[in-house]
Design an enzyme around this catalytic site. Structure first.
Site, PDB file in Angstrom:
ATOM      1  N   TRP A  47      -3.434  -2.619  -1.470  1.00  0.00           N
ATOM      2  CA  TRP A  47      -3.249  -4.021  -1.845  1.00  0.00           C
ATOM      3  C   TRP A  47      -4.054  -4.818  -0.832  1.00  0.00           C
ATOM      4  O   TRP A  47      -3.768  -4.771   0.364  1.00  0.00           O
ATOM      5  CB  TRP A  47      -1.762  -4.360  -1.784  1.00  0.00           C
ATOM      6  CG  TRP A  47      -1.420  -5.578  -2.554  1.00  0.00           C
ATOM      7  CD1 TRP A  47      -2.251  -6.596  -2.920  1.00  0.00           C
ATOM      8  CD2 TRP A  47      -0.151  -5.913  -3.074  1.00  0.00           C
ATOM      9  NE1 TRP A  47      -1.573  -7.529  -3.632  1.00  0.00           N
ATOM     10  CE2 TRP A  47      -0.281  -7.142  -3.744  1.00  0.00           C
ATOM     11  CE3 TRP A  47       1.102  -5.299  -3.043  1.00  0.00           C
ATOM     12  CZ2 TRP A  47       0.801  -7.765  -4.367  1.00  0.00           C
ATOM     13  CZ3 TRP A  47       2.159  -5.916  -3.660  1.00  0.00           C
ATOM     14  CH2 TRP A  47       2.013  -7.131  -4.320  1.00  0.00           C
TER      15      TRP A  47
ATOM     16  N   GLU B  80      22.289 -19.269   8.479  1.00  0.00           N
ATOM     17  CA  GLU B  80      22.081 -17.971   7.834  1.00  0.00           C
ATOM     18  C   GLU B  80      22.812 -16.852   8.597  1.00  0.00           C
ATOM     19  O   GLU B  80      23.402 -15.958   7.987  1.00  0.00           O
ATOM     20  CB  GLU B  80      20.570 -17.688   7.746  1.00  0.00           C
ATOM     21  CG  GLU B  80      20.187 -16.302   7.246  1.00  0.00           C
ATOM     22  CD  GLU B  80      20.663 -15.983   5.840  1.00  0.00           C
ATOM     23  OE1 GLU B  80      21.257 -16.850   5.176  1.00  0.00           O
ATOM     24  OE2 GLU B  80      20.493 -14.823   5.422  1.00  0.00           O
TER      25      GLU B  80
ATOM     26  N   LYS C  34      25.044  -9.728  -6.755  1.00  0.00           N
ATOM     27  CA  LYS C  34      23.649  -9.870  -6.332  1.00  0.00           C
ATOM     28  C   LYS C  34      22.978 -11.007  -7.090  1.00  0.00           C
ATOM     29  O   LYS C  34      22.125 -11.702  -6.567  1.00  0.00           O
ATOM     30  CB  LYS C  34      22.905  -8.555  -6.580  1.00  0.00           C
ATOM     31  CG  LYS C  34      21.504  -8.511  -6.016  1.00  0.00           C
ATOM     32  CD  LYS C  34      21.513  -8.541  -4.498  1.00  0.00           C
ATOM     33  CE  LYS C  34      20.153  -8.803  -3.884  1.00  0.00           C
ATOM     34  NZ  LYS C  34      20.238  -9.288  -2.510  1.00  0.00           N
TER      35      LYS C  34
ATOM     36  N   ARG D 218       5.213  -0.283  -6.266  1.00  0.00           N
ATOM     37  CA  ARG D 218       5.002  -1.151  -5.104  1.00  0.00           C
ATOM     38  C   ARG D 218       3.885  -2.159  -5.344  1.00  0.00           C
ATOM     39  O   ARG D 218       3.754  -3.111  -4.587  1.00  0.00           O
ATOM     40  CB  ARG D 218       4.642  -0.294  -3.879  1.00  0.00           C
ATOM     41  CG  ARG D 218       5.765   0.619  -3.451  1.00  0.00           C
ATOM     42  CD  ARG D 218       5.250   1.815  -2.675  1.00  0.00           C
ATOM     43  NE  ARG D 218       4.704   1.437  -1.390  1.00  0.00           N
ATOM     44  CZ  ARG D 218       5.301   1.646  -0.239  1.00  0.00           C
ATOM     45  NH1 ARG D 218       6.480   2.198  -0.216  1.00  0.00           N
ATOM     46  NH2 ARG D 218       4.735   1.311   0.882  1.00  0.00           N
TER      47      ARG D 218
ATOM     48  N   GLU E  32      29.806 -12.982   4.826  1.00  0.00           N
ATOM     49  CA  GLU E  32      29.796 -12.306   3.526  1.00  0.00           C
ATOM     50  C   GLU E  32      29.973 -10.795   3.607  1.00  0.00           C
ATOM     51  O   GLU E  32      30.505 -10.204   2.683  1.00  0.00           O
ATOM     52  CB  GLU E  32      28.587 -12.696   2.665  1.00  0.00           C
ATOM     53  CG  GLU E  32      27.245 -12.251   3.134  1.00  0.00           C
ATOM     54  CD  GLU E  32      26.120 -12.694   2.195  1.00  0.00           C
ATOM     55  OE1 GLU E  32      26.357 -12.910   1.002  1.00  0.00           O
ATOM     56  OE2 GLU E  32      24.986 -12.805   2.675  1.00  0.00           O
TER      57      GLU E  32
ATOM     58  N   LYS F 277      25.602 -14.500   6.857  1.00  0.00           N
ATOM     59  CA  LYS F 277      25.501 -13.039   6.827  1.00  0.00           C
ATOM     60  C   LYS F 277      26.798 -12.421   7.324  1.00  0.00           C
ATOM     61  O   LYS F 277      27.325 -11.491   6.742  1.00  0.00           O
ATOM     62  CB  LYS F 277      24.335 -12.527   7.700  1.00  0.00           C
ATOM     63  CG  LYS F 277      22.967 -12.690   7.138  1.00  0.00           C
ATOM     64  CD  LYS F 277      22.600 -11.722   6.037  1.00  0.00           C
ATOM     65  CE  LYS F 277      22.920 -12.257   4.698  1.00  0.00           C
ATOM     66  NZ  LYS F 277      22.127 -13.257   4.060  1.00  0.00           N
TER      67      LYS F 277
ATOM     68  N   ASN G  82      -1.923   1.740   6.228  1.00  0.00           N
ATOM     69  CA  ASN G  82      -1.121   0.574   5.828  1.00  0.00           C
ATOM     70  C   ASN G  82      -0.946  -0.306   7.060  1.00  0.00           C
ATOM     71  O   ASN G  82      -0.613   0.202   8.129  1.00  0.00           O
ATOM     72  CB  ASN G  82       0.275   1.001   5.365  1.00  0.00           C
ATOM     73  CG  ASN G  82       0.229   1.747   4.059  1.00  0.00           C
ATOM     74  OD1 ASN G  82      -0.811   1.804   3.400  1.00  0.00           O
ATOM     75  ND2 ASN G  82       1.354   2.337   3.680  1.00  0.00           N
ATOM     76  N   GLY G  83      -1.115  -1.602   6.896  1.00  0.00           N
ATOM     77  CA  GLY G  83      -0.948  -2.511   8.035  1.00  0.00           C
ATOM     78  C   GLY G  83      -2.166  -3.399   8.182  1.00  0.00           C
ATOM     79  O   GLY G  83      -3.059  -3.400   7.332  1.00  0.00           O
TER      80      GLY G  83
ATOM     81  N   HIS H 209      30.680 -33.804  18.251  1.00  0.00           N
ATOM     82  CA  HIS H 209      31.296 -34.671  17.244  1.00  0.00           C
ATOM     83  C   HIS H 209      32.448 -33.969  16.519  1.00  0.00           C
ATOM     84  O   HIS H 209      32.862 -34.411  15.457  1.00  0.00           O
ATOM     85  CB  HIS H 209      30.238 -35.151  16.248  1.00  0.00           C
ATOM     86  CG  HIS H 209      29.130 -35.903  16.908  1.00  0.00           C
ATOM     87  ND1 HIS H 209      29.314 -37.136  17.505  1.00  0.00           N
ATOM     88  CD2 HIS H 209      27.826 -35.581  17.123  1.00  0.00           C
ATOM     89  CE1 HIS H 209      28.174 -37.547  18.036  1.00  0.00           C
ATOM     90  NE2 HIS H 209      27.259 -36.621  17.820  1.00  0.00           N
TER      91      HIS H 209
ATOM     92  N   CYS I 153       0.827  -1.200   0.000  1.00  0.00           N
ATOM     93  CA  CYS I 153       0.000   0.000   0.000  1.00  0.00           C
ATOM     94  C   CYS I 153       0.863   1.253   0.000  1.00  0.00           C
ATOM     95  O   CYS I 153       1.982   1.237   0.514  1.00  0.00           O
ATOM     96  CB  CYS I 153      -0.869   0.027   1.245  1.00  0.00           C
ATOM     97  SG  CYS I 153      -2.013  -1.348   1.334  1.00  0.00           S
TER      98      CYS I 153
HETATM   99  C1  AGP Z   1      22.786 -14.013   0.288  1.00  0.00           C
HETATM  100  O1  AGP Z   1      23.094 -13.063   1.206  1.00  0.00           O
HETATM  101  C2  AGP Z   1      23.785 -14.242  -0.761  1.00  0.00           C
HETATM  102  N1  AGP Z   1      24.251 -13.078  -1.354  1.00  0.00           N
HETATM  103  C3  AGP Z   1      23.580 -15.438  -1.655  1.00  0.00           C
HETATM  104  O2  AGP Z   1      23.829 -16.545  -0.843  1.00  0.00           O
HETATM  105  C4  AGP Z   1      22.232 -15.632  -2.374  1.00  0.00           C
HETATM  106  O3  AGP Z   1      21.232 -15.926  -1.461  1.00  0.00           O
HETATM  107  C5  AGP Z   1      22.387 -16.751  -3.409  1.00  0.00           C
HETATM  108  O4  AGP Z   1      23.332 -16.380  -4.366  1.00  0.00           O
HETATM  109  C6  AGP Z   1      21.070 -17.114  -4.065  1.00  0.00           C
HETATM  110  O5  AGP Z   1      20.549 -16.043  -4.772  1.00  0.00           O
HETATM  111  P1  AGP Z   1      19.085 -16.072  -5.331  1.00  0.00           P
HETATM  112  O6  AGP Z   1      18.142 -16.102  -4.184  1.00  0.00           O
HETATM  113  O7  AGP Z   1      18.978 -14.811  -6.137  1.00  0.00           O
HETATM  114  O8  AGP Z   1      18.933 -17.284  -6.182  1.00  0.00           O
END
Ligand code: AGP
Length: 613
Positions: free
Chosen positions: A74, A486, A608, A27, A493, A490, A100-101, A509, A2
């Site tokens: 939406w 995850e 990305k 959006r 990276e 994070k 919104n919400g 182990h 929204c």
């Molecule tokens: C996530 O922080 C990474 N940059 C990377 O692991 C990413 O999730 C992965 O390359 C998959 O990308 P996608 O979701 O666009 O397929």
């Protein structure tokens, strides 16, 4: 998602609002509306479909006034239609609201108002807000006080703007949690308000952003920000730079930080148009599965890479628990080379933010050749993955600029939860009461996410104490084991610190040999079925000199005695807890990277969209 735009000043409000709404079109929305004060009365135009329909309507029945509000909707509660479009108006026609919400307690509020004889003109949760505000105004409150009192009655996360003919020289806006931002634009004898900066950027660069539980009253030459408890706030005035990249980043230092903060909004949008809260039903739009097909399904194989693969691991828990369909999760890069066993009773679910990850696409091709049904959860509209699929769910995360994926992670998990419920619905394995209970849990999420985000300072301070360490261990169990993976991903990276995620039970182990006073151990120790097991891991790490950071549930005092640092999060239904527990880990990685001076949004060696093998 929204969108909200408001204007007050000497110019004609209608074109400013319509133009602002147009800038928020990216959006996505299914209906739009506008209300302006015209000759002492509130006049409204609303229409379903694209903004062009509303513009045409306004052309046929013009609106002129110096103050007004507009909205692109939406749908969440109630189908897309002009009667459900915002603004919503009180029975007396004196007050209008855009919102919104999700009003989580709208059923109770609606019942209360209907018992007083108020007739609802729409199926929306938003309409309760305008009737509550009007009731307070009728009882003698000014519009600011009426809005404040109303805000105290609402559960959930909200952005609200109110216009009342009883005080036609002002707008009142409220922000609670993270159902989208509220940006106030300061002009010369005119004021603007919007849910997102681009809507008003052409008029002013001077902006104020409301924090959660703040409200603002604005007239054409003044604004007053207060907390919902009535304390005056000296809100910081931001000068938004002209360069479009910084403008898009708004009040945040990096896109990653902005995107972490967008997660409550993204989760709200995930539910929009898909969930019928009233009848406990789900429709996924571009992914339809007939009851026969759902019953025939023997197995789901999730293929994905990186963060998306960890999202798949969380989804495995959700789908298996809610549908009893077995789920396998595989990296796209492995799957494509292992001659997988598939047939037409299997569905392959690809999860990909970019929709262009070459390994995931290759795994999808492999599945297609073997005759499996192909579904995907994708953020980038029109991407290759979407085009390849038999059916898809679009994440409602919005464009993700930071290379480190954050909001796409939580959006894709929420999508898998919806998929699980949808499959259960089509297989007839959940009663409608059970379904409604699950949906209500889901509806609470944006608010819970907002509460975690409000605690960012705690994580930031912790980051200042931890950023110089060179190795980290992340531990979790059950559905929070993928969150340990995850969290570690994070951190590595964006800060380039070595970090490993591990299922806590595997410590003995091997990895326990690593623990000493140089090794911070982040343990996800929520109050769930594996709490006691996690507690004993914490004790083992402590007794070997490790520095333990526990992620714990509000109210858990015991953990304070065991761990060196505790990050508290609100209690959440276990199946949805990863959507909450991941947020402090995203923030921790972010602030550690900032302390180390790393290029957060564009970390070295990473892209990305990974379109090469
Ligand atoms: C996530 O922080 C990474 N940059 C990377 O692991 C990413 O999730 C992965 O390359 C998959 O990308 P996608 O979701 O666009 O397929």
């Amino acid at each position: 998602m929204c969108g909200i735009v408001g204007y007050i000043g000497p110019r004609d409000a209608t074109p400013i609002i319509l133009n602002g709404l147009q800038r928020l079109e990216y959006r996505g929305y299914d209906s739009a509306g506008i209300a302006v004060m015209q000759k002492g009365e509130i006049a409204i135009r609303r229409d379903v479909g694209k903004l062009g329909n509303l513009v045409r309507l306004v052309g046929e029945e013009p609106l002129n006034g110096r103050i007004g509000i507009g909205h692109t909707r939406w749908a969440t509660h109630g189908v897309p239609s002009s009667r459900n479009a915002h603004p919503h108006i009180s029975a007396s026609g004196r007050t209008v609201v855009v919102h919104n919400g999700i009003v989580e307690n709208f059923r109770e509020l609606r019942a209360e108002l209907e018992a007083e004889g108020i007739q609802f003109a729409s199926d929306t949760d938003t309409e309760t807000i305008v009737h509550l505000v009007q009731r307070e105004i009728d009882a003698g409150c000014d519009v600011t006080e009426a809005t404040r009192r109303t805000a105290h009655r609402l559960r959930g996360a909200h952005a609200i703007v109110v216009l009342s003919a009883d005080q036609p020289d002002r707008l009142v806006a409220v922000r609670i949690g993270n159902a989208g931002g509220v940006a106030l634009g300061i002009g010369d004898q005119e004021m603007f308000i919007a849910s997102d900066i681009p809507a008003i950027l052409e008029h002013t660069r001077r902006m104020v952003f409301l924090e959660s539980r703040q409200m603002v009253t604005l007239t054409c030459d003044a604004y007053q920000v207060q907390t919902l408890d009535g304390a005056m706030v000296d809100a910081e005035l931001h000068n938004i730079p002209w360069d479009p990249v910084s403008a898009a980043r708004g009040e945040y230092k990096h896109f990653m930080q902005k995107e972490i903060h967008e997660q409550a909004r993204a989760l709200t949008d995930t539910l929009r148009g898909r969930v019928d809260f009233q009848h406990g039903r789900i429709e996924l739009g571009d992914l339809t599965i007939s009851p026969e097909e759902a019953k025939r399904l023997k197995r789901i194989v999730t293929v994905a890479c990186g963060t998306s693969a960890y999202s798949g691991l969380v989804g495995k828990f959700m789908i298996e628990e809610l549908t009893r369909i077995p789920v396998e999760v595989d990296y796209g890069s492995e799957y494509r080379y292992r001659d997988p066993i598939l047939d037409s009773d299997c569905a392959v679910l690809a999860i990909t933010q970019s929709g262009e990850t070459v390994d995931t696409l290759a795994a999808m091709e492999e599945a297609r050749n073997k005759g499996a049904r192909l579904w995907s959860i994708v953020n980038a509209i029109g991407s290759q993955a979407m085009r390849l699929s038999d059916g898809f769910i679009t994440m409602q995360a919005g464009p993700e600029i930071g290379v480190a994926s954050t909001k796409a992670f939580t959006s894709s998990i929420a999508d898998q939860y919806l998929l699980a419920l949808y499959l259960a619905q089509q297989r007839g394995t959940l009663t409608s009461e059970e379904m409604i209970a699950h949906l209500q849990d889901l509806a609470r999420l944006p608010d819970l996410v907002g509460q975690v985000l409000e605690r960012e300072k705690v994580v930031e301070e912790l980051a200042a104490q931890l950023y110089h360490y060179t190795d980290f261990l992340y531990l979790g169990r059950g559905i929070n084991y993928p969150i340990a993976l995850e969290g570690a991903l994070k951190l590595k990276e964006i800060s380039y610190i070595h970090a490993e995620g591990y299922p806590a039970g595997e410590m003995k182990h091997g990895p326990i040999a690593l623990i000493d006073e140089h090794m911070p151990v982040l343990a996800i120790t929520l109050k769930d079925s594996v709490y006691d097991k996690m507690l004993s891991q914490v004790e083992q790490a402590k007794s070997r000199g490790g520095i333990v950071i526990a992620l714990a549930t509000d109210g858990d005092e015991l953990i304070r005695q065991k761990a060196d640092h505790v990050i508290y999060v609100p209690e959440t239904p276990p199946l949805l807890s990863p959507l909450i527990s991941v947020i402090p880990l995203q923030l921790l990685a972010y602030h550690i990277a900032v302390w180390r001076g790393a290029d957060v949004d564009q970390p070295r060696n990473l892209a990305k969209s990974v379109t090469v093998e």
